[in-house]
Motif scaffolding. Sequence first.
Motif, PDB file in Angstrom:
ATOM      1  N   ASP A 198      -7.918   6.570  -6.952  1.00 37.86           N
ATOM      2  CA  ASP A 198      -7.901   7.865  -6.269  1.00 37.86           C
ATOM      3  C   ASP A 198      -9.322   8.290  -5.897  1.00 37.86           C
ATOM      4  O   ASP A 198      -9.547   8.865  -4.835  1.00 37.86           O
ATOM      5  CB  ASP A 198      -7.271   8.945  -7.152  1.00 37.86           C
ATOM      6  CG  ASP A 198      -5.768   8.813  -7.285  1.00 37.86           C
ATOM      7  OD1 ASP A 198      -5.147   8.093  -6.481  1.00 37.86           O
ATOM      8  OD2 ASP A 198      -5.204   9.453  -8.196  1.00 37.86           O
ATOM      9  N   SER A 216       0.834  -1.199   0.000  1.00 35.81           N
ATOM     10  CA  SER A 216       0.000   0.000   0.000  1.00 35.81           C
ATOM     11  C   SER A 216       0.868   1.247   0.000  1.00 35.81           C
ATOM     12  O   SER A 216       1.987   1.242   0.496  1.00 35.81           O
ATOM     13  CB  SER A 216      -0.897   0.014   1.237  1.00 35.81           C
ATOM     14  OG  SER A 216      -1.796  -1.054   1.202  1.00 35.81           O
ATOM     15  N   MET A 226     -10.380   6.472  -2.785  1.00 38.85           N
ATOM     16  CA  MET A 226      -9.676   6.968  -1.604  1.00 38.85           C
ATOM     17  C   MET A 226     -10.216   8.332  -1.158  1.00 38.85           C
ATOM     18  O   MET A 226     -10.410   8.566   0.032  1.00 38.85           O
ATOM     19  CB  MET A 226      -8.166   7.054  -1.837  1.00 38.85           C
ATOM     20  CG  MET A 226      -7.430   7.438  -0.555  1.00 38.85           C
ATOM     21  SD  MET A 226      -5.648   7.446  -0.713  1.00 38.85           S
ATOM     22  CE  MET A 226      -5.405   8.873  -1.741  1.00 38.85           C
ATOM     23  N   ARG A 286      -3.368   3.366   0.890  1.00 38.08           N
ATOM     24  CA  ARG A 286      -4.057   3.158  -0.385  1.00 38.08           C
ATOM     25  C   ARG A 286      -3.556   1.869  -1.010  1.00 38.08           C
ATOM     26  O   ARG A 286      -2.404   1.767  -1.414  1.00 38.08           O
ATOM     27  CB  ARG A 286      -3.810   4.330  -1.325  1.00 38.08           C
ATOM     28  CG  ARG A 286      -4.516   4.157  -2.638  1.00 38.08           C
ATOM     29  CD  ARG A 286      -4.371   5.390  -3.513  1.00 38.08           C
ATOM     30  NE  ARG A 286      -4.871   5.085  -4.820  1.00 38.08           N
ATOM     31  CZ  ARG A 286      -4.182   5.226  -5.939  1.00 38.08           C
ATOM     32  NH1 ARG A 286      -2.974   5.722  -5.912  1.00 38.08           N
ATOM     33  NH2 ARG A 286      -4.711   4.902  -7.082  1.00 38.08           N
ATOM     34  N   GLY A 337      -9.388  -2.152   4.536  1.00 38.73           N
ATOM     35  CA  GLY A 337      -9.101  -1.851   3.142  1.00 38.73           C
ATOM     36  C   GLY A 337      -9.901  -2.701   2.181  1.00 38.73           C
ATOM     37  O   GLY A 337     -10.708  -3.550   2.580  1.00 38.73           O
ATOM     38  N   GLU A 390      -6.877   0.182  -5.303  1.00 40.49           N
ATOM     39  CA  GLU A 390      -7.805   1.259  -4.929  1.00 40.49           C
ATOM     40  C   GLU A 390      -7.560   2.481  -5.808  1.00 40.49           C
ATOM     41  O   GLU A 390      -6.432   2.927  -5.966  1.00 40.49           O
ATOM     42  CB  GLU A 390      -7.579   1.616  -3.455  1.00 40.49           C
ATOM     43  CG  GLU A 390      -8.520   2.638  -2.895  1.00 40.49           C
ATOM     44  CD  GLU A 390      -8.286   2.887  -1.414  1.00 40.49           C
ATOM     45  OE1 GLU A 390      -8.864   3.854  -0.897  1.00 40.49           O
ATOM     46  OE2 GLU A 390      -7.519   2.134  -0.776  1.00 40.49           O
ATOM     47  N   HIS A 449      -0.760   7.789   2.312  1.00 35.66           N
ATOM     48  CA  HIS A 449      -1.038   9.207   2.086  1.00 35.66           C
ATOM     49  C   HIS A 449      -1.310   9.831   3.450  1.00 35.66           C
ATOM     50  O   HIS A 449      -1.993   9.232   4.283  1.00 35.66           O
ATOM     51  CB  HIS A 449      -2.260   9.387   1.187  1.00 35.66           C
ATOM     52  CG  HIS A 449      -2.027   9.007  -0.229  1.00 35.66           C
ATOM     53  ND1 HIS A 449      -1.784   9.921  -1.219  1.00 35.66           N
ATOM     54  CD2 HIS A 449      -1.985   7.787  -0.830  1.00 35.66           C
ATOM     55  CE1 HIS A 449      -1.605   9.304  -2.367  1.00 35.66           C
ATOM     56  NE2 HIS A 449      -1.721   7.997  -2.149  1.00 35.66           N
TER      57      HIS A 449
END
Length: 179
Positions: A37, A5, A40, A31, A60, A35, A8
């Motif tokens: 953007d 992952s 997220m 993330r 997740g 996944e 962020h």
Amino acid sequence: MAIGSTIHTFAVQLADVDRGVYEDLTLRVARHPSETDLYMVTRLLAYCLEYQEGIEFGGGVSTTDEPAVLVRDLTGAITTWIEIGAPDAARLHSASKHAERTTVYTHRDPERVLGLWRGKTIHNADAITLQSFDPRFIEDAAARLERRSTCSVSVTEQQLYLEINGANLTTAVHTQPIQ
């Protein structure tokens, strides 16, 4: 070798006037490689819009026994189950049995998402809501993402004002029952 992952970090100033919630948050969001953007950003906004004591990110996209965001009470029981995107009817059926409250935040066309659930058996469907945003809002926010982002999230009268890395965006937060 599996790809891990990407982390962020978000420095968020939250002012939810509708609920009387005012917090400065530092959120580390993992993330998963699968996944998007858009997913997220929607997950981050769901966390902010639902913020309360006991809220946390779930395991997740690869975790099937937890939602993307959840709220636990002091005993560890899940009180709020928050899905992102367009979960299938069976997942919502199960979720509404596990938590007092279930809601879905979507970055997709809400009419198409609602269409996925029409005619399906979903426990306590009349109490589940779908939260959506104006078209292009999530895309515009996702285009401004950085690995380290600063955000201001303000909500008043179901209007969301998002400042992300110097860009100002606004949307209504649309709430619809799923049936």
